[in-house]
Design an enzyme around this catalytic site. Structure first.
Site, PDB file in Angstrom:
ATOM      1  N   SER A 231      57.304  44.409  25.595  1.00 30.43           N
ATOM      2  CA  SER A 231      56.426  44.311  26.772  1.00 30.43           C
ATOM      3  C   SER A 231      56.262  45.655  27.470  1.00 30.43           C
ATOM      4  O   SER A 231      55.570  45.754  28.480  1.00 30.43           O
ATOM      5  CB  SER A 231      56.979  43.279  27.756  1.00 30.43           C
ATOM      6  OG  SER A 231      58.322  43.579  28.084  1.00 30.43           O
TER       7      SER A 231
ATOM      8  N   ASN B 235      67.081  38.530  32.823  1.00 31.25           N
ATOM      9  CA  ASN B 235      66.352  37.374  33.355  1.00 31.25           C
ATOM     10  C   ASN B 235      66.230  37.413  34.874  1.00 31.25           C
ATOM     11  O   ASN B 235      65.151  37.193  35.425  1.00 31.25           O
ATOM     12  CB  ASN B 235      67.027  36.066  32.907  1.00 31.25           C
ATOM     13  CG  ASN B 235      66.989  35.907  31.395  1.00 31.25           C
ATOM     14  OD1 ASN B 235      66.337  36.673  30.705  1.00 31.25           O
ATOM     15  ND2 ASN B 235      67.708  34.912  30.879  1.00 31.25           N
TER      16      ASN B 235
ATOM     17  N   HIS C 166      20.717  23.803  51.156  1.00 35.56           N
ATOM     18  CA  HIS C 166      20.023  23.592  49.873  1.00 35.56           C
ATOM     19  C   HIS C 166      19.140  24.797  49.498  1.00 35.56           C
ATOM     20  O   HIS C 166      18.153  24.632  48.783  1.00 35.56           O
ATOM     21  CB  HIS C 166      19.154  22.331  49.902  1.00 35.56           C
ATOM     22  CG  HIS C 166      19.848  21.131  50.476  1.00 35.56           C
ATOM     23  ND1 HIS C 166      20.562  20.233  49.711  1.00 35.56           N
ATOM     24  CD2 HIS C 166      19.972  20.696  51.768  1.00 35.56           C
ATOM     25  CE1 HIS C 166      21.068  19.293  50.496  1.00 35.56           C
ATOM     26  NE2 HIS C 166      20.742  19.560  51.754  1.00 35.56           N
TER      27      HIS C 166
ATOM     28  N   SER D  84      17.943  50.618  35.290  1.00 33.49           N
ATOM     29  CA  SER D  84      17.777  50.026  33.973  1.00 33.49           C
ATOM     30  C   SER D  84      17.321  51.121  33.022  1.00 33.49           C
ATOM     31  O   SER D  84      16.548  51.998  33.390  1.00 33.49           O
ATOM     32  CB  SER D  84      16.717  48.921  34.045  1.00 33.49           C
ATOM     33  OG  SER D  84      16.143  48.719  32.781  1.00 33.49           O
TER      34      SER D  84
ATOM     35  N   LYS E 213      13.632  49.492  38.213  1.00 34.55           N
ATOM     36  CA  LYS E 213      14.753  48.637  38.595  1.00 34.55           C
ATOM     37  C   LYS E 213      15.847  49.350  39.382  1.00 34.55           C
ATOM     38  O   LYS E 213      16.196  50.478  39.085  1.00 34.55           O
ATOM     39  CB  LYS E 213      15.413  48.014  37.348  1.00 34.55           C
ATOM     40  CG  LYS E 213      14.567  47.018  36.607  1.00 34.55           C
ATOM     41  CD  LYS E 213      14.347  45.714  37.373  1.00 34.55           C
ATOM     42  CE  LYS E 213      15.591  44.889  37.483  1.00 34.55           C
ATOM     43  NZ  LYS E 213      15.969  44.291  36.203  1.00 34.55           N
TER      44      LYS E 213
ATOM     45  N   GLU F 145      27.191  41.888  41.617  1.00 34.96           N
ATOM     46  CA  GLU F 145      27.152  41.104  40.369  1.00 34.96           C
ATOM     47  C   GLU F 145      28.500  41.143  39.651  1.00 34.96           C
ATOM     48  O   GLU F 145      28.988  40.131  39.154  1.00 34.96           O
ATOM     49  CB  GLU F 145      26.072  41.643  39.429  1.00 34.96           C
ATOM     50  CG  GLU F 145      24.663  41.296  39.857  1.00 34.96           C
ATOM     51  CD  GLU F 145      23.642  41.959  38.943  1.00 34.96           C
ATOM     52  OE1 GLU F 145      23.090  41.265  38.087  1.00 34.96           O
ATOM     53  OE2 GLU F 145      23.415  43.178  39.080  1.00 34.96           O
TER      54      GLU F 145
HETATM   55  N1  ARG Z   1      60.662  41.590  29.054  1.00 36.82           N
HETATM   56  C1  ARG Z   1      61.227  40.348  29.470  1.00 36.82           C
HETATM   57  C2  ARG Z   1      60.222  39.567  30.312  1.00 36.82           C
HETATM   58  O1  ARG Z   1      59.267  40.123  30.705  1.00 36.82           O
HETATM   59  C3  ARG Z   1      62.458  40.581  30.280  1.00 36.82           C
HETATM   60  C4  ARG Z   1      63.432  39.465  30.221  1.00 36.82           C
HETATM   61  C5  ARG Z   1      63.937  39.303  28.844  1.00 36.82           C
HETATM   62  N2  ARG Z   1      65.031  38.393  28.769  1.00 36.82           N
HETATM   63  C6  ARG Z   1      65.496  37.946  27.590  1.00 36.82           C
HETATM   64  N3  ARG Z   1      66.483  37.148  27.637  1.00 36.82           N
HETATM   65  N4  ARG Z   1      64.943  38.277  26.452  1.00 36.82           N
HETATM   66  O2  ARG Z   1      60.361  38.415  30.595  1.00 36.82           O
END
Ligand code: ARG
Length: 461
Positions: free
Chosen positions: A26, A113, A159, A280, A286, A293
């Site tokens: 990530s 976590n 309306h 445009s 235009k 938009e």
């Molecule tokens: N990159 C993970 C997330 O965004 C962090 C937590 C990962 N925890 C794990 N037990 N793999 O949730």
């Protein structure tokens, strides 16, 4: 068989599949959490030392190391690595490289976590504060416009048919009220964001003698999450923010629709400056209202994120699941989108050029004062339903004559009710109509000016 060199690699006997490494990482998108991740780590290290879990000396080394890491990130020298998966492990691994084994003590009594849940909450809290400031900047510009155009008359619609005359200032105040509730909703959502997950560890809490209240205080949280399983697993606070943002953008989308209509040759109520429009490539004449938009279009995107996050969460068993990593992109994109839309609106609204003559001409066209005529008849003693009928017939006659109600002669009006007198012409004018509605929430210029003064006070508080 080769081992696995990850921070969690101890129980693994082979290295991660190359594509799985990319698939599960990530860091490409969660690195934006780095400042909040480090702020959380600082508070955690201070707490570990205070509770005697690590020494003061260890803590000082960790804090100094984290300072170096942040400096490297901000100078662009930091090497983010996909094989270190996420922002948390990239930072921790660099810390250990810089200060040695002491760096490895930072993760005591903590899990990614509770760490990630803390980071997101800290990050989102800052962004909510910024978003509220931008919304207030837009509100201030609407109040200025409302004051400047307190007496400008335009047709009010139901309306999308001309209904009754209203003032343009009053119309701007309607938008202002919507934003006021949006800000209120953001502040309310912020309360539920601002609770500390750290201390929940992986899911069950930790066997170390930690002090969660101390960490909460260090990080400016209002309190601690009261259940460790809930703390690491739920993302309702993020969903709520995106829901509030969807409502806010739904409002901006409605404003946009009106600006687009008003800027068209058919309405011609306003002019948007060139710097907020584009041309445009094929039609030289235009000038397109791209900004409203796009805001209208981007609204769908954030509402989509809301659906995505609800689906992400809906079937997850307690506690943390890797699914939750998917919370970040929709949340971040929602934040970016709502910020950009508010910014462009707050910049654009003070530049909108209002065309009072065209608005007035349009208000004169649609029999906008018919209700005023009915009210006049009621004041003469006719029941409202009968008055409605008399006015209906008068309007039909005026349409046939191709005249406005105010252009009919007294004799013509008296065909429909003999008791009508000269006084009728005062109520048939646009000014007479709007001025008569001077109660709180009404469209009269006096009511608009009073509302602007009241709302300006509220905005300051
Ligand atoms: N990159 C993970 C997330 O965004 C962090 C937590 C990962 N925890 C794990 N037990 N793999 O949730």
């Amino acid at each position: 068989m080769s081992g696995n060199d990850k921070l969690w690699g101890g129980r693994f006997s082979e290295s991660t599949d190359a594509f799985v490494e990319d698939f599960t990482a990530s860091v490409a998108f969660d690195q934006r959490l780095y400042r909040h991740d480090i702020a959380g780590s600082r508070a955690h290290a201070l707490m570990l030392a205070r509770c005697g879990i690590i020494s003061d000396d260890d803590c000082q080394q960790i804090l100094a190391g984290l300072d170096k890491v942040i400096a490297e990130i901000e100078s662009g020298d930091f090497k983010w690595s996909v094989s270190l998966e996420d922002v948390h492990m990239n930072i921790e691994s660099r810390l250990t490289a810089l200060i040695g084994d002491v760096g490895k003590k930072l993760h005591t009594a903590r899990s990614r976590n509770d760490q990630v849940a803390t980071d997101i909450r800290l990050y989102l809290r800052d962004e909510i504060d910024f978003i509220i400031d931008e919304a207030k900047r837009l509100q201030a510009s609407l109040l200025d416009l409302a004051e400047a155009q307190a007496a400008t008359i335009m047709p009010g619609f139901t309306h999308l048919q001309t209904a009754q005359p209203v003032t343009f200032g009053h119309h701007m105040l309607a938008w202002h009220q919507m934003l006021l509730r949006d800000v209120d909703r953001l502040l309310d959502a912020r309360k539920r964001v601002n609770q500390l997950p750290l201390g929940a560890a992986a899911l069950a809490g930790t066997s170390y003698p930690i002090d969660r209240e101390f960490v909460a205080e260090q990080l400016g949280f209002d309190g601690v999450c009261e259940n460790s399983l809930d703390a690491v697993s739920d993302r309702d606070f993020a969903i709520e923010f995106v829901a509030v943002s969807s409502i806010l953008l739904m409002h901006l989308s409605r404003f946009s629709e009106e600006l687009i209509l008003w800027a068209s040759a058919q309405f011609d109520f306003i002019d948007l400056p060139d710097r907020f429009c584009t041309g445009s490539s094929i039609m030289p004449q235009k000038k397109n209202p791209d900004v409203p938009e796009l805001v209208r279009g981007k609204t769908g995107r954030v509402t989509g994120h809301l659906m995505g996050l609800l689906m992400l969460m809906k079937a997850q068993p307690l506690a943390y699941n890797k699914d939750n990593q998917e919370d970040k992109e929709p949340l971040f994109d929602s934040i970016d989108t709502v910020k950009a839309c508010l910014r462009v609106y707050a910049d654009m609204m003070p530049t909108v050029k209002v065309k009072p003559d065209n608005m007035r001409a349009a208000a004169l066209k649609g029999y906008a004062t018919a209700t005023d005529l009915a009210d006049y008849l009621v004041r003469k003693g006719i029941p409202f339903r009968d008055a409605h009928e008399v006015v209906g017939r008068s309007v039909a006659y005026a349409v046939e004559q191709e005249k406005d109600l105010a252009e009919l002669s007294l004799a013509e009006l008296q065909q429909f009710y003999a008791g009508i007198d000269e006084g009728v012409f005062a109520v048939l004018t646009l000014e007479g109509s709007v001025n008569a509605r001077e109660h709180i929430g009404g469209t009269a210029p006096t009511a608009v000016r009073a509302a602007v003064a009241k709302q300006r006070q509220l905005l300051k508080s």
